[in-house]
Design a protein around this motif. Structure first.
Motif, PDB file in Angstrom:
ATOM      1  N   ALA A  33      20.007  22.930  29.180  1.00  0.00           N
ATOM      2  CA  ALA A  33      19.089  22.581  30.260  1.00  0.00           C
ATOM      3  C   ALA A  33      18.092  21.525  29.806  1.00  0.00           C
ATOM      4  O   ALA A  33      17.769  20.587  30.552  1.00  0.00           O
ATOM      5  N   VAL A  34      17.592  21.657  28.574  1.00  0.00           N
ATOM      6  CA  VAL A  34      16.636  20.685  28.032  1.00  0.00           C
ATOM      7  C   VAL A  34      17.284  19.307  27.917  1.00  0.00           C
ATOM      8  O   VAL A  34      16.692  18.283  28.271  1.00  0.00           O
ATOM      9  N   ALA A  74      15.060  19.091  22.088  1.00  0.00           N
ATOM     10  CA  ALA A  74      16.510  19.269  22.073  1.00  0.00           C
ATOM     11  C   ALA A  74      17.065  19.119  20.664  1.00  0.00           C
ATOM     12  O   ALA A  74      17.957  19.872  20.250  1.00  0.00           O
ATOM     13  N   ASP A  89      22.887  27.397  23.266  1.00  0.00           N
ATOM     14  CA  ASP A  89      22.062  28.152  24.191  1.00  0.00           C
ATOM     15  C   ASP A  89      21.986  27.416  25.527  1.00  0.00           C
ATOM     16  O   ASP A  89      21.816  26.201  25.564  1.00  0.00           O
ATOM     17  N   PRO A  90      22.094  28.149  26.627  1.00  0.00           N
ATOM     18  CA  PRO A  90      21.947  27.504  27.944  1.00  0.00           C
ATOM     19  C   PRO A  90      20.618  26.771  28.095  1.00  0.00           C
ATOM     20  O   PRO A  90      20.535  25.765  28.812  1.00  0.00           O
ATOM     21  N   ILE A  91      19.571  27.283  27.429  1.00  0.00           N
ATOM     22  CA  ILE A  91      18.268  26.617  27.497  1.00  0.00           C
ATOM     23  C   ILE A  91      18.345  25.234  26.859  1.00  0.00           C
ATOM     24  O   ILE A  91      17.775  24.261  27.362  1.00  0.00           O
ATOM     25  N   LEU A  92      19.073  25.139  25.719  1.00  0.00           N
ATOM     26  CA  LEU A  92      19.245  23.848  25.060  1.00  0.00           C
ATOM     27  C   LEU A  92      19.967  22.871  25.981  1.00  0.00           C
ATOM     28  O   LEU A  92      19.577  21.705  26.103  1.00  0.00           O
ATOM     29  N   LEU A 113      11.014  15.961  25.211  1.00  0.00           N
ATOM     30  CA  LEU A 113      12.297  16.634  25.442  1.00  0.00           C
ATOM     31  C   LEU A 113      13.353  16.276  24.396  1.00  0.00           C
ATOM     32  O   LEU A 113      14.077  17.159  23.928  1.00  0.00           O
ATOM     33  N   MET A 120      16.219  22.297  18.654  1.00  0.00           N
ATOM     34  CA  MET A 120      17.039  23.431  19.082  1.00  0.00           C
ATOM     35  C   MET A 120      18.490  23.246  18.639  1.00  0.00           C
ATOM     36  O   MET A 120      19.151  24.198  18.226  1.00  0.00           O
TER      37      MET A 120
END
Length: 208
Positions: free
Chosen positions: A10-11, A49, A5-8, A45, A52
């Motif tokens: 980013a994290v 991470a 996931d792009p969110i992962l 964080l 996720m």
């Protein structure tokens, strides 16, 4: 490999950036805001991470591609392409009666609250046997195949419920006194693959 996931991503990048910042400028932690940044960088964080990432890998491990990535499972994947409707898994796979990208997981995971967790723990044992143990010549289930896995989809289906034979033994199928495999006994049959005609799965059409 799973598509992360792009969110992962980013994290992870945010964690790396904050860790670098706090490491290169430790004086920041003298102030309250700096201590908050350090707390985020070194604890919050990374934990987020990790959770996720674990979720992404668990989801990927449900895929047919993942299940068949181990060499001993290759013949079972080939059996899904046998061009013969009497082969039950092949019939289900080829006709999308089970999702092709999650075919193994659909039929071989107990449908309980902790089915996923039990399957993953067993999977860890499989990893150990694959790399450090002895792979048996014949792969067998841990327990007899349960009718529950069949009835999860077929229970209530018209083709199943209106069958005269099924009507006669319906209660015994539900209780497990009679196994579905007593009649539908052509399963993966990996020892009989030689010379069998194989169905070729059509290429997926790309989105317009």
């Amino acid at each position: 490999m799973p598509a992360f996931d792009p969110i992962l991503i980013a994290v992870v990048l945010a964690a790396i950036a904050l860790i670098a910042l706090v490491t290169l400028r430790p004086s920041l932690t003298a102030a309250r805001g700096g201590r908050v940044l350090a707390f985020l960088a070194f604890l919050v964080l990374p934990l987020l991470a990790s959770a996720m990432g674990l979720s992404a890998h668990l989801d990927h491990s449900k895929s047919t591609e993942f299940c068949l990535s181990c060499h001993p499972m290759k013949p079972y994947g080939q059996s899904l392409h046998v061009d013969d409707p009497a082969w039950i898994p092949a019939h289900h796979f080829q006709n999308n009666l089970v999702p092709r990208d999650h075919a193994c997981f659909t039929c071989h995971t107990h449908y309980t609250m902790f089915g996923d967790a039990k399957a993953k723990l067993r999977g860890l044992r499989h990893v150990y046997v694959y790399y450090l143990g002895h792979i048996p010549e014949k792969i067998e289930l841990y327990e007899p195949y349960n009718n529950r896995e069949c009835l999860h989809c077929h229970d209530g289906a018209r083709s199943f419920e209106e069958s005269d034979l099924h009507k006669e033994i319906r209660a015994d199928l539900a209780s497990g006194q009679i196994s579905c495999l007593e009649c539908h006994d052509t399963i993966h049959n990996v020892g009989d693959l030689k010379g069998k005609a194989l169905w070729t799965e059509p290429l997926k059409k790309s989105a317009p």
